[in-house]
Write a protein that holds these residues in place. Structure first.
Motif, PDB file in Angstrom:
ATOM      1  N   LEU A   5      25.662  38.138  44.741  1.00 40.43           N
ATOM      2  CA  LEU A   5      26.756  37.467  44.675  1.00 40.43           C
ATOM      3  C   LEU A   5      27.360  38.804  42.724  1.00 40.43           C
ATOM      4  CD1 LEU A   5      25.189  33.719  44.262  1.00 40.43           C
ATOM      5  CD2 LEU A   5      27.023  34.476  45.509  1.00 40.43           C
ATOM      6  N   LEU A   6      26.221  39.458  42.271  1.00 38.69           N
ATOM      7  CA  LEU A   6      26.815  39.959  42.029  1.00 38.69           C
ATOM      8  C   LEU A   6      27.697  41.437  41.965  1.00 38.69           C
ATOM      9  CD1 LEU A   6      26.545  40.954  38.382  1.00 38.69           C
ATOM     10  CD2 LEU A   6      24.063  42.273  39.522  1.00 38.69           C
ATOM     11  N   VAL A   7      27.243  41.596  43.483  1.00 42.14           N
ATOM     12  CA  VAL A   7      28.394  42.913  44.384  1.00 42.14           C
ATOM     13  C   VAL A   7      29.932  42.211  44.740  1.00 42.14           C
ATOM     14  CG1 VAL A   7      28.299  44.317  46.121  1.00 42.14           C
ATOM     15  CG2 VAL A   7      25.982  44.130  45.197  1.00 42.14           C
ATOM     16  N   LEU A   8      29.260  40.910  45.103  1.00 38.23           N
ATOM     17  CA  LEU A   8      30.938  40.227  45.607  1.00 38.23           C
ATOM     18  C   LEU A   8      31.954  39.750  43.965  1.00 38.23           C
ATOM     19  CD1 LEU A   8      32.338  38.862  47.501  1.00 38.23           C
ATOM     20  CD2 LEU A   8      31.041  36.732  46.638  1.00 38.23           C
ATOM     21  N   ALA A   9      30.975  39.537  43.374  1.00 39.27           N
ATOM     22  CA  ALA A   9      31.913  39.140  41.647  1.00 39.27           C
ATOM     23  C   ALA A   9      32.187  40.937  41.091  1.00 39.27           C
ATOM     24  CB  ALA A   9      30.540  38.693  40.537  1.00 39.27           C
ATOM     25  N   MET A  10      31.860  41.933  41.696  1.00 42.21           N
ATOM     26  CA  MET A  10      32.560  43.405  40.785  1.00 42.21           C
ATOM     27  C   MET A  10      33.660  44.000  42.184  1.00 42.21           C
ATOM     28  SD  MET A  10      28.009  44.971  40.160  1.00 42.21           S
ATOM     29  CE  MET A  10      29.242  46.867  39.814  1.00 42.21           C
ATOM     30  N   LEU A  11      33.406  43.147  43.346  1.00 45.24           N
ATOM     31  CA  LEU A  11      34.249  43.471  43.748  1.00 45.24           C
ATOM     32  C   LEU A  11      35.254  42.778  43.819  1.00 45.24           C
ATOM     33  CD1 LEU A  11      32.348  44.075  47.409  1.00 45.24           C
ATOM     34  CD2 LEU A  11      33.372  45.964  46.503  1.00 45.24           C
ATOM     35  N   LEU A  12      35.166  41.702  43.468  1.00 48.72           N
ATOM     36  CA  LEU A  12      36.066  40.364  43.031  1.00 48.72           C
ATOM     37  C   LEU A  12      37.350  41.052  42.338  1.00 48.72           C
ATOM     38  CD1 LEU A  12      37.836  38.360  43.666  1.00 48.72           C
ATOM     39  CD2 LEU A  12      36.068  36.978  42.241  1.00 48.72           C
ATOM     40  N   LEU A  13      35.952  41.047  41.017  1.00 52.65           N
ATOM     41  CA  LEU A  13      36.974  41.987  39.248  1.00 52.65           C
ATOM     42  C   LEU A  13      37.342  43.048  39.760  1.00 52.65           C
ATOM     43  CD1 LEU A  13      36.467  41.788  36.473  1.00 52.65           C
ATOM     44  CD2 LEU A  13      34.495  42.895  36.239  1.00 52.65           C
ATOM     45  N   ALA A  14      36.646  44.188  41.163  1.00 52.71           N
ATOM     46  CA  ALA A  14      37.122  45.545  40.776  1.00 52.71           C
ATOM     47  C   ALA A  14      39.097  44.913  41.696  1.00 52.71           C
ATOM     48  CB  ALA A  14      37.283  46.403  41.897  1.00 52.71           C
ATOM     49  N   VAL A  15      39.632  43.649  42.429  1.00 55.93           N
ATOM     50  CA  VAL A  15      40.356  43.706  42.914  1.00 55.93           C
ATOM     51  C   VAL A  15      41.574  43.296  41.669  1.00 55.93           C
ATOM     52  CG1 VAL A  15      41.369  42.372  44.584  1.00 55.93           C
ATOM     53  CG2 VAL A  15      39.408  43.613  45.859  1.00 55.93           C
ATOM     54  N   LEU A  16      41.277  42.238  41.423  1.00 60.14           N
ATOM     55  CA  LEU A  16      41.806  41.084  39.937  1.00 60.14           C
ATOM     56  C   LEU A  16      42.439  42.875  39.394  1.00 60.14           C
ATOM     57  CD1 LEU A  16      40.016  38.529  39.222  1.00 60.14           C
ATOM     58  CD2 LEU A  16      42.137  38.871  40.734  1.00 60.14           C
ATOM     59  N   PHE A  17      41.373  43.554  39.287  1.00 60.42           N
ATOM     60  CA  PHE A  17      41.882  45.226  38.239  1.00 60.42           C
ATOM     61  C   PHE A  17      43.254  45.869  38.651  1.00 60.42           C
ATOM     62  CE2 PHE A  17      41.886  49.209  36.774  1.00 60.42           C
ATOM     63  CZ  PHE A  17      41.957  48.766  34.977  1.00 60.42           C
ATOM     64  N   LEU A  18      42.751  45.712  39.926  1.00 60.01           N
ATOM     65  CA  LEU A  18      43.731  47.297  41.047  1.00 60.01           C
ATOM     66  C   LEU A  18      45.173  45.854  40.852  1.00 60.01           C
ATOM     67  CD1 LEU A  18      41.571  48.521  44.152  1.00 60.01           C
ATOM     68  CD2 LEU A  18      42.387  49.117  41.783  1.00 60.01           C
ATOM     69  N   LEU A  19      45.280  44.861  41.246  1.00 58.00           N
ATOM     70  CA  LEU A  19      46.094  44.026  41.604  1.00 58.00           C
ATOM     71  C   LEU A  19      47.234  43.708  39.863  1.00 58.00           C
ATOM     72  CD1 LEU A  19      45.564  41.367  43.578  1.00 58.00           C
ATOM     73  CD2 LEU A  19      46.322  42.982  44.166  1.00 58.00           C
ATOM     74  N   GLY A  20      46.237  43.964  38.993  1.00 56.74           N
ATOM     75  CA  GLY A  20      46.960  44.169  37.723  1.00 56.74           C
ATOM     76  C   GLY A  20      46.720  42.785  36.472  1.00 56.74           C
ATOM     77  N   VAL A  21      46.016  41.922  37.704  1.00 57.13           N
ATOM     78  CA  VAL A  21      45.671  40.556  37.091  1.00 57.13           C
ATOM     79  C   VAL A  21      44.259  41.005  35.962  1.00 57.13           C
ATOM     80  CG1 VAL A  21      44.714  38.458  37.672  1.00 57.13           C
ATOM     81  CG2 VAL A  21      46.572  39.424  39.354  1.00 57.13           C
ATOM     82  N   ARG A  22      44.721  40.063  34.803  1.00 57.91           N
ATOM     83  CA  ARG A  22      43.523  40.233  33.655  1.00 57.91           C
ATOM     84  C   ARG A  22      43.287  39.472  33.676  1.00 57.91           C
ATOM     85  NH1 ARG A  22      43.244  45.519  32.970  1.00 57.91           N
ATOM     86  NH2 ARG A  22      45.811  45.835  32.034  1.00 57.91           N
TER      87      ARG A  22
END
Length: 78
Positions: free
Chosen positions: A60-77
């Motif tokens: 779950l921690l790895v999944l949350a980090m990946l989701l945060l990275a995708v959101l960051f790359l998409l420019g969503v804060r």
């Protein structure tokens, strides 16, 4: 296979351990041995469940980090 109770028996008194093995004498503390066996079984179950929960937490921690990275790359804060 050697059980924990056999190792303890040998460590406590090697001569007693030898007589139990060689002469076929049963130890007098059968109830304690059964309780110890049940306790070891419960401990093994607890350890397996703990490993499973730890693996789930890490996943779950790895999944949350990946989701945060995708959101960051998409420019969503967040």
């Amino acid at each position: 296979m050697v059980s924990a109770s056999e190792i303890a028996s040998w460590a406590w008194c090697p001569e007693s351990w030898r007589r139990e093995r060689g002469l076929g004498e049963e130890p007098a503390n059968q109830a304690a041995l059964r309780r110890g066996g049940r306790f070891q079984g419960l401990t093994a179950v607890f350890e397996r469940r703990s490993r499973a929960v730890l693996s789930l937490g890490i996943s779950l921690l790895v999944l949350a980090m990946l989701l945060l990275a995708v959101l960051f790359l998409l420019g969503v804060r967040p």
